[in-house]
Design an enzyme around this catalytic site. Sequence first.
Site, mmCIF file in Angstrom:
data_model
loop_
_atom_site.group_PDB
_atom_site.id
_atom_site.type_symbol
_atom_site.label_atom_id
_atom_site.label_comp_id
_atom_site.label_asym_id
_atom_site.label_seq_id
_atom_site.Cartn_x
_atom_site.Cartn_y
_atom_site.Cartn_z
ATOM 1 C CG ASP A 194 1.638 4.530 -1.342
ATOM 2 O OD1 ASP A 194 2.689 5.136 -0.794
ATOM 3 O OD2 ASP A 194 1.453 4.272 -2.331
ATOM 4 C CG ASP A 228 -3.638 2.614 -0.174
ATOM 5 O OD1 ASP A 228 -3.613 3.168 -1.425
ATOM 6 O OD2 ASP A 228 -2.881 1.813 0.296
#
Length: 211
Positions: free
Chosen positions: A136, A138
């Site tokens: 991901d 972040d």
Amino acid sequence: MHPTPRPHDLLWGLRPEHLPQEAPAWARAALGGHVPVVVRRAPAEPGWVAVGIRGAAREQRHATWMRLSEISQMINPEAVARAGLWRNHAQPHWPALRALSDLAPRLDDLGLAWGVTGSLGFELASGIVAAHANSDLDLLLRVPEPVSRAVARTLCSLLAEAPGRIDLQLETPHGAVALREWAGDSPRVLLKTQEGPLLVSDPWQRQQVAA
């Protein structure tokens, strides 16, 4: 003298011999390789900061504390963003890196301090491989002044246009709240504070909601 560390800052200087006896062997090995530690949200005694050690495996995470006097270097998420090292990453096709390249100029235009955290931020700051193709992205956004839910929804729309999954935390003076949660309809949201999570109606006021 370094500024007071904040959550997600990376710190160098913690050594294997500084760890308590019960610390896992992999954590000692990581620190022996000069791996930085990540500041976490937890209470700490004066002169100390709560940190986490990352190992090579995803499940290798160890919570401990570090003396402020031991800090030899500190890099915050905003510095990672400003450095722009993702532009030279060996895997520019990864969704997280494509999203970062796409979002960086737009976040800069907001005029707010933003930074890269998580595995990608760790890798960009330290040079130690930590991210992968499915990581991901972040991010954090410093918001000392209140952000309306309407603005939060606009930011969510901006993130939705970028590839991959993006997790953006709004860092208020009292803690962090997930952008997606603040953009929702719930009257109470989870605020992550140094003392633990709180349900609040306004992350900038930190009113605790009684059960």
